[in-house]
Scaffold this motif. Structure first.
Motif, mmCIF file in Angstrom:
data_model
loop_
_atom_site.group_PDB
_atom_site.id
_atom_site.type_symbol
_atom_site.label_atom_id
_atom_site.label_comp_id
_atom_site.label_asym_id
_atom_site.label_seq_id
_atom_site.Cartn_x
_atom_site.Cartn_y
_atom_site.Cartn_z
ATOM 1 N N TRP A 1 0.804 -1.223 0.000
ATOM 2 C CA TRP A 1 0.000 0.000 0.000
ATOM 3 C C TRP A 1 0.838 1.276 0.000
ATOM 4 O O TRP A 1 0.304 2.357 -0.232
ATOM 5 N N GLU A 2 2.103 1.186 0.297
ATOM 6 C CA GLU A 2 2.906 2.392 0.446
ATOM 7 C C GLU A 2 2.965 3.180 -0.861
ATOM 8 O O GLU A 2 3.226 2.635 -1.925
ATOM 9 N N GLY A 3 2.684 4.484 -0.745
ATOM 10 C CA GLY A 3 2.666 5.349 -1.913
ATOM 11 C C GLY A 3 1.335 5.388 -2.631
ATOM 12 O O GLY A 3 1.170 6.156 -3.579
ATOM 13 N N LYS A 4 0.381 4.588 -2.181
ATOM 14 C CA LYS A 4 -0.946 4.545 -2.813
ATOM 15 C C LYS A 4 -1.876 5.561 -2.146
ATOM 16 O O LYS A 4 -1.675 5.985 -1.019
ATOM 17 N N GLU A 5 -2.943 5.938 -2.873
ATOM 18 C CA GLU A 5 -3.938 6.865 -2.350
ATOM 19 C C GLU A 5 -4.713 6.199 -1.207
ATOM 20 O O GLU A 5 -5.163 5.061 -1.331
ATOM 21 N N ARG A 6 -4.860 6.919 -0.113
ATOM 22 C CA ARG A 6 -5.607 6.391 1.033
ATOM 23 C C ARG A 6 -7.039 6.031 0.643
ATOM 24 O O ARG A 6 -7.559 4.985 1.043
ATOM 25 N N CYS A 7 -7.678 6.902 -0.112
ATOM 26 C CA CYS A 7 -9.077 6.688 -0.454
ATOM 27 C C CYS A 7 -9.281 5.441 -1.302
ATOM 28 O O CYS A 7 -10.367 4.852 -1.305
ATOM 29 N N GLU A 8 -8.248 5.017 -2.029
ATOM 30 C CA GLU A 8 -8.357 3.822 -2.864
ATOM 31 C C GLU A 8 -8.119 2.547 -2.065
ATOM 32 O O GLU A 8 -8.728 1.512 -2.341
ATOM 33 N N MET A 9 -7.245 2.591 -1.076
ATOM 34 C CA MET A 9 -6.898 1.400 -0.308
ATOM 35 C C MET A 9 -7.874 1.149 0.840
ATOM 36 O O MET A 9 -8.211 0.009 1.142
#
Length: 221
Positions: free
Chosen positions: A96-104
């Motif tokens: 998940w690192e570097g990914k959008e919070r709202c997507e994960m």
């Protein structure tokens, strides 16, 4: 005899400033310009209060090392005496690192996080329980039972929360409710003898130095 332990969260990064991406360890992150100023202000506070460290440690992440170096330069502590260790790194958020919070953080994921609590792991990441074991083991093996020491530890938000949960033996569901702002100080003392043998919690999330310098701690994450 006692261990006087200062837990210092790293100063602000761009991820902290915008809070839209999942950081986790992200050990490549650098301080923002505001973060560099925060670190200098922290160092000035330590000098003003006459706080002198026997030893200083940092995680191996760039942001903690940069924070530590600025503070060390300000307080006159030799940079070459700074000790880095991977055991102090932030909770890994794996894929998940570097990914959008709202997507994960989908509704299904949030339900799973609530159900598993401190045992929840992002794909290929760590749980809060994992981090708690890692950081506390380092404190126990490196610092305890060595006599009188005043130690500064430059680390991370969630990792500090997990360590505090272990020391306070608090409800794991409350860990995320502990606030640990960028460049704040949390101070613990471990007494080896006497009436108050064991851990004492002296302060959590002390960021008064930032507010006095014109920063708004409410904007930090």
């Amino acid at each position: 005899m006692a261990l006087d332990l200062y837990l210092i969260r790293h100063a602000e990064t761009e991820y902290n400033a915008h809070n839209n991406l999942i950081g986790g360890q992200s050990n490549f992150l650098n301080l923002s310009e505001r973060g560099k100023d925060q670190a200098r202000v922290l160092g000035e506070r330590l000098v003003k209060e006459g706080i002198r460290f026997d030893e200083i440690y940092s995680s191996t992440a760039e942001r903690t090392q940069q924070t530590a170096r600025i503070v060390l330069e300000t307080i006159g502590f030799p940079i070459e005496w700074l000790v880095t260790t991977q055991e102090l790194l932030e909770l890994s958020q794996g894929d998940w690192e570097g990914k959008e919070r709202c997507e994960m953080y989908t509704p299904a994921v949030l339900d799973e996080m609530k159900e598993k609590n401190w045992k929840f792991k992002a794909p290929n990441g760590e749980s809060q329980s994992d981090v708690e074991d890692r950081v506390y083991s380092w404190v126990e093996n490196t610092l305890l039972n060595r006599g009188d020491l005043t130690v500064g530890v430059f680390g991370h938000g969630v990792a500090t929360k997990c360590l505090l949960r272990r020391i306070m033996n608090s409800n794991p569901e409350l860990t995320y409710r502990i606030c640990i702002n960028n460049c704040s100080i949390s101070r613990l003392k471990y007494s080896h003898s006497g009436q108050h043998h064991g851990w004492s919690l002296l302060k959590i999330n002390d960021d008064a130095h930032l507010a006095e310098a014109g920063f708004n701690p409410a904007t930090f994450v």
